[in-house]
Design an enzyme around this catalytic site. Structure first.
Site, PDB file in Angstrom:
ATOM      1  N   HIS A 171      38.283   5.294 -21.713  1.00 21.39           N
ATOM      2  CA  HIS A 171      38.541   4.964 -23.112  1.00 21.39           C
ATOM      3  C   HIS A 171      37.903   5.968 -24.072  1.00 21.39           C
ATOM      4  CE1 HIS A 171      38.225   0.746 -21.231  1.00 21.39           C
ATOM      5  NE2 HIS A 171      39.466   1.175 -21.131  1.00 21.39           N
ATOM      6  N   TYR A 223      25.250  -0.661 -24.442  1.00 20.02           N
ATOM      7  CA  TYR A 223      25.490   0.673 -24.989  1.00 20.02           C
ATOM      8  C   TYR A 223      25.473   0.641 -26.499  1.00 20.02           C
ATOM      9  CZ  TYR A 223      30.415  -0.895 -24.947  1.00 20.02           C
ATOM     10  OH  TYR A 223      31.589  -1.591 -25.118  1.00 20.02           O
ATOM     11  N   LYS A 252      28.313   7.494 -27.623  1.00 19.77           N
ATOM     12  CA  LYS A 252      27.850   6.315 -26.890  1.00 19.77           C
ATOM     13  C   LYS A 252      26.588   6.688 -26.119  1.00 19.77           C
ATOM     14  CE  LYS A 252      32.361   4.218 -25.965  1.00 19.77           C
ATOM     15  NZ  LYS A 252      33.294   3.815 -24.907  1.00 19.77           N
ATOM     16  N   ASP A 276      44.252  -0.679 -18.570  1.00 21.52           N
ATOM     17  CA  ASP A 276      43.714   0.540 -17.951  1.00 21.52           C
ATOM     18  C   ASP A 276      44.632   1.064 -16.855  1.00 21.52           C
ATOM     19  OD1 ASP A 276      41.571   0.397 -19.674  1.00 21.52           O
ATOM     20  OD2 ASP A 276      40.154  -0.319 -18.162  1.00 21.52           O
TER      21      ASP A 276
END
Length: 185
Positions: A62, A132, A72, A168
């Protein structure tokens, strides 16, 4: 903290340096001054968590487009996962290259993912939880995916996935998708 450059320009694994005694340990996960000194993002707008129940489940790859692109910082807080980043910055010397590392509650490593990278992971154990930080708010309009097994990138996942979301699994290959210079991460 120890900042270890990966083979991908601008990406790092970060090792915590716990201070331990008979009670246990203490360690910083984030320090604005240290991140700044290393030229890393210091402004984060969300701290997220993700839980994956079954080992060998795969999530990714992603990323966010344009002004929604995000940095991130990934940390596994329970279990173990194989964390993968993919450089999609077309002007980068490492464009199209990927890097993976094991993050676990035992090794306490983190992955620093720059803007313009796709990110994904595969659970190596049952009951994996990760947290995260992200530098930008999520934008459904600007969310994109690259198929986890796109032959252009040949990511070497540790296991064949036992579970993967429909979204996905059906992501397009990079070359046949919406990238082709029109949209860049």
């Amino acid at each position: 903290m120890k900042y270890n450059p990966t083979p991908l320009e601008g990406a790092y694994t970060i090792e915590l340096e716990p201070r331990a005694d008979e009670r246990g340990f203490f360690s910083r996960v984030y320090c604005e001054n240290e991140f700044s000194t290393h030229g890393l993002e210091t402004h984060y707008v969300q701290f997220n968590t993700s839980f994956t129940q079954k080992k060998h489940t795969l999530r990714g790859m992603h990323y966010q487009l344009g002004d929604s692109a995000e940095v991130k910082v990934i940390k596994c807080i329970r279990g173990s996962l194989f964390d993968v980043i993919l450089d999609l910055r077309q002007d980068s010397e490492t464009f199209g290259k990927w890097f993976g590392a094991e993050l676990s509650d035992q090794n306490r490593k983190m992955m620093y993912v720059p803007r313009g990278f796709a990110h994904g992971f595969q659970a190596l154990t049952d009951d994996v939880e990760m947290m995260y930080f992200v530098s930008n708010t999520y934008s459904a309009t600007n969310e994109r995916s690259v198929r986890w097994n796109d032959p252009k990138f040949s990511i070497d996942w540790p296991f064949e996935p036992v579970m993967i979301s429909e979204k996905d699994a059906s992501a397009r290959d990079f070359e046949t998708g919406f990238h082709l210079g029109k949209e860049t991460p």
